[in-house]
Enzyme design. Structure first.
Site, PDB file in Angstrom:
ATOM      1  N   SER A 138     -47.638 -27.354  13.183  1.00 56.11           N
ATOM      2  CA  SER A 138     -46.260 -27.566  13.664  1.00 56.11           C
ATOM      3  C   SER A 138     -45.763 -26.273  14.291  1.00 56.11           C
ATOM      4  CB  SER A 138     -45.357 -27.927  12.493  1.00 56.11           C
ATOM      5  OG  SER A 138     -44.007 -27.783  12.853  1.00 56.11           O
ATOM      6  N   TYR A 151     -42.238 -25.612   4.260  1.00 55.79           N
ATOM      7  CA  TYR A 151     -43.026 -26.402   5.229  1.00 55.79           C
ATOM      8  C   TYR A 151     -43.630 -25.478   6.275  1.00 55.79           C
ATOM      9  CZ  TYR A 151     -43.750 -29.786   9.113  1.00 55.79           C
ATOM     10  OH  TYR A 151     -44.264 -30.527  10.154  1.00 55.79           O
TER      11      TYR A 151
HETATM   12  N1  LIG Z   1     -42.807 -35.606  14.124  1.00 56.52           N
HETATM   13  C1  LIG Z   1     -42.732 -34.350  14.542  1.00 56.52           C
HETATM   14  O1  LIG Z   1     -41.845 -33.973  15.317  1.00 56.52           O
HETATM   15  C2  LIG Z   1     -43.780 -33.355  14.115  1.00 56.52           C
HETATM   16  C3  LIG Z   1     -43.706 -32.080  14.675  1.00 56.52           C
HETATM   17  C4  LIG Z   1     -44.670 -31.141  14.319  1.00 56.52           C
HETATM   18  C5  LIG Z   1     -45.683 -31.482  13.449  1.00 56.52           C
HETATM   19  N2  LIG Z   1     -45.718 -32.738  12.911  1.00 56.52           N
HETATM   20  C6  LIG Z   1     -46.836 -33.031  12.004  1.00 56.52           C
HETATM   21  O2  LIG Z   1     -47.532 -34.167  12.490  1.00 56.52           O
HETATM   22  C7  LIG Z   1     -48.124 -34.885  11.408  1.00 56.52           C
HETATM   23  C8  LIG Z   1     -47.708 -36.355  11.478  1.00 56.52           C
HETATM   24  O3  LIG Z   1     -46.299 -36.414  11.436  1.00 56.52           O
HETATM   25  P1  LIG Z   1     -45.477 -37.743  11.765  1.00 56.52           P
HETATM   26  O4  LIG Z   1     -44.291 -37.328  12.550  1.00 56.52           O
HETATM   27  O5  LIG Z   1     -46.379 -38.804  12.258  1.00 56.52           O
HETATM   28  O6  LIG Z   1     -44.968 -38.077  10.271  1.00 56.52           O
HETATM   29  P2  LIG Z   1     -44.690 -39.450   9.535  1.00 56.52           P
HETATM   30  O7  LIG Z   1     -44.280 -40.500  10.500  1.00 56.52           O
HETATM   31  O8  LIG Z   1     -43.781 -39.116   8.405  1.00 56.52           O
HETATM   32  O9  LIG Z   1     -46.159 -39.826   8.966  1.00 56.52           O
HETATM   33  C9  LIG Z   1     -46.772 -39.026   7.990  1.00 56.52           C
HETATM   34  C10 LIG Z   1     -48.041 -39.722   7.519  1.00 56.52           C
HETATM   35  O10 LIG Z   1     -48.617 -38.925   6.469  1.00 56.52           O
HETATM   36  C11 LIG Z   1     -48.834 -39.750   5.328  1.00 56.52           C
HETATM   37  N3  LIG Z   1     -48.727 -38.961   4.116  1.00 56.52           N
HETATM   38  C12 LIG Z   1     -47.690 -38.181   3.720  1.00 56.52           C
HETATM   39  N4  LIG Z   1     -47.956 -37.632   2.534  1.00 56.52           N
HETATM   40  C13 LIG Z   1     -49.188 -38.066   2.168  1.00 56.52           C
HETATM   41  C14 LIG Z   1     -50.009 -37.852   1.029  1.00 56.52           C
HETATM   42  N5  LIG Z   1     -49.605 -37.087  -0.006  1.00 56.52           N
HETATM   43  N6  LIG Z   1     -51.230 -38.432   0.996  1.00 56.52           N
HETATM   44  C15 LIG Z   1     -51.648 -39.219   2.001  1.00 56.52           C
HETATM   45  N7  LIG Z   1     -50.911 -39.466   3.107  1.00 56.52           N
HETATM   46  C16 LIG Z   1     -49.691 -38.901   3.174  1.00 56.52           C
HETATM   47  C17 LIG Z   1     -47.763 -40.836   5.435  1.00 56.52           C
HETATM   48  O11 LIG Z   1     -48.135 -42.016   4.756  1.00 56.52           O
HETATM   49  P3  LIG Z   1     -47.626 -42.398   3.264  1.00 56.52           P
HETATM   50  O12 LIG Z   1     -46.218 -41.941   3.152  1.00 56.52           O
HETATM   51  O13 LIG Z   1     -47.836 -43.877   3.224  1.00 56.52           O
HETATM   52  O14 LIG Z   1     -48.566 -41.685   2.356  1.00 56.52           O
HETATM   53  C18 LIG Z   1     -47.773 -41.097   6.930  1.00 56.52           C
HETATM   54  O15 LIG Z   1     -48.823 -41.978   7.256  1.00 56.52           O
HETATM   55  C19 LIG Z   1     -47.655 -34.179  10.127  1.00 56.52           C
HETATM   56  O16 LIG Z   1     -48.641 -33.280   9.682  1.00 56.52           O
HETATM   57  C20 LIG Z   1     -46.434 -33.405  10.593  1.00 56.52           C
HETATM   58  O17 LIG Z   1     -46.170 -32.286   9.789  1.00 56.52           O
HETATM   59  C21 LIG Z   1     -44.800 -33.681  13.217  1.00 56.52           C
END
Ligand SMILES: NC(=O)c1ccc[n+]([C@@H]2O[C@H](COP(=O)([O-])OP(=O)(O)OC[C@H]3O[C@@H](n4cnc5c(N)ncnc54)[C@H](OP(=O)(O)O)[C@@H]3O)[C@@H](O)[C@H]2O)c1
Length: 243
Positions: A138, A151
């Site tokens: 991130s 985080y």
């Molecule tokens: N969205 C943004 O703007 C952004 C920006 C920078 C980086 N990121 C990074 O991109 C990645 C994906 O983010 P996203 O925006 O797609 O988030 P999201 O929509 O909240 O999805 C997160 C995914 O991770 C899974 N997860 C969370 N905790 C878990 C655990 N303990 N064990 C197994 N699975 C787990 C969730 O499924 P369950 O809850 O069903 O387990 C979900 O499938 C993350 O690493 C995030 O930090 C996102």
């Protein structure tokens, strides 16, 4: 990579970026092994559409044994060529009021669990002499933002892991990179307030948040043969926010 259908393991594929990466790969001739703690309607639909090439198990990257989870998935899909280390959790709260339990949870979900998952996959990849690990980091790892200190620290740790693993695993034929997204629209960013969303847009040269698809395309490049000579890098996709 396997001669026939390459296999990618995507952690956290129940929604957001993980599911979008999984669907993109499935559409482009891959088999995908995935896990998350819960199922969603969109995941169920994706699994129904591709019963032969998309496998999912319920697993928690923090609480479950990643060696067992990877072994279970490999039994179904065959050897894993690529790990997309995507599962992560964001919780926004000022540092002074964040509980110790919350700090532990954020490090466990964003750094310790993903490190164990990378090790479980790397051991198998090293035995076969090839593999790719893509850690989803991130921009919080690169720049300071209020309310996301644990985080940010965990994601910076993931980038450190990337660089060291690239050195250690390169001789075993394994590439390791970090993809560093800026803000893009998913469930995770739905908790960003309108005021912060406006501030992010103002500070972004391209004047908007990213789309999931824009992140997926770079992820696809970084796990493909097109990037065969790239390892140990943090590749930022943020509309210029950190420029
Ligand atoms: N969205 C943004 O703007 C952004 C920006 C920078 C980086 N990121 C990074 O991109 C990645 C994906 O983010 P996203 O925006 O797609 O988030 P999201 O929509 O909240 O999805 C997160 C995914 O991770 C899974 N997860 C969370 N905790 C878990 C655990 N303990 N064990 C197994 N699975 C787990 C969730 O499924 P369950 O809850 O069903 O387990 C979900 O499938 C993350 O690493 C995030 O930090 C996102």
């Amino acid at each position: 990579m396997s001669a026939a259908r390459p296999v990618a393991l995507v952690s956290g594929a129940s929604r957001g970026l993980g599911l979008a990466v999984a669907e993109h790969l499935l559409d482009n001739g891959w088999s995908v092994a995935a896990f998350s703690r819960s199922r969603t309607e969109e995941l169920d639909k994706a699994l129904d559409r591709r019963p032969d090439t998309f496998s999912w198990v319920r697993a928690d990257v923090v609480a479950d044994d990643m060696r067992r989870t990877v072994a279970l998935l490999e039994e179904r899909t065959g050897p894993i060529d690529v790990l997309v280390n995507n599962a992560g959790v964001l919780h926004q709260e000022l540092f002074l009021t964040t509980s110790e339990q919350r700090i532990d949870e954020l490090f466990a979900a964003n750094l310790i669990g993903p490190t164990r998952l990378a090790q479980a996959c790397a051991r198998r990849m090293a035995g076969r002499g090839s593999g790719v690990i893509l850690n989803i980091s991130s921009i919080n790892a690169l720049r300071g933002f209020r309310g996301v200190a644990p985080y940010s620290a965990a994601k910076a740790g993931l980038d450190g892991l990337t660089r060291s693993l690239a050195r250690e695993l390169g001789p075993a034929g394994i590439r390791v990179n970090s993809l560093v997204p800026g803000y893009f629209e998913t469930a995770m960013t739905s908790q960003v307030t309108d005021q912060n969303r406006d501030r992010i847009k103002r500070r972004t040269p391209l004047g908007r948040l990213g789309t999931v698809d824009e992140i997926v395309r770079v992820a696809a490049f970084l796990i493909s043969q097109e990037s065969a000579f790239i390892t140990g890098q943090t590749i930022t996709v943020d509309g210029g926010l950190t420029s």
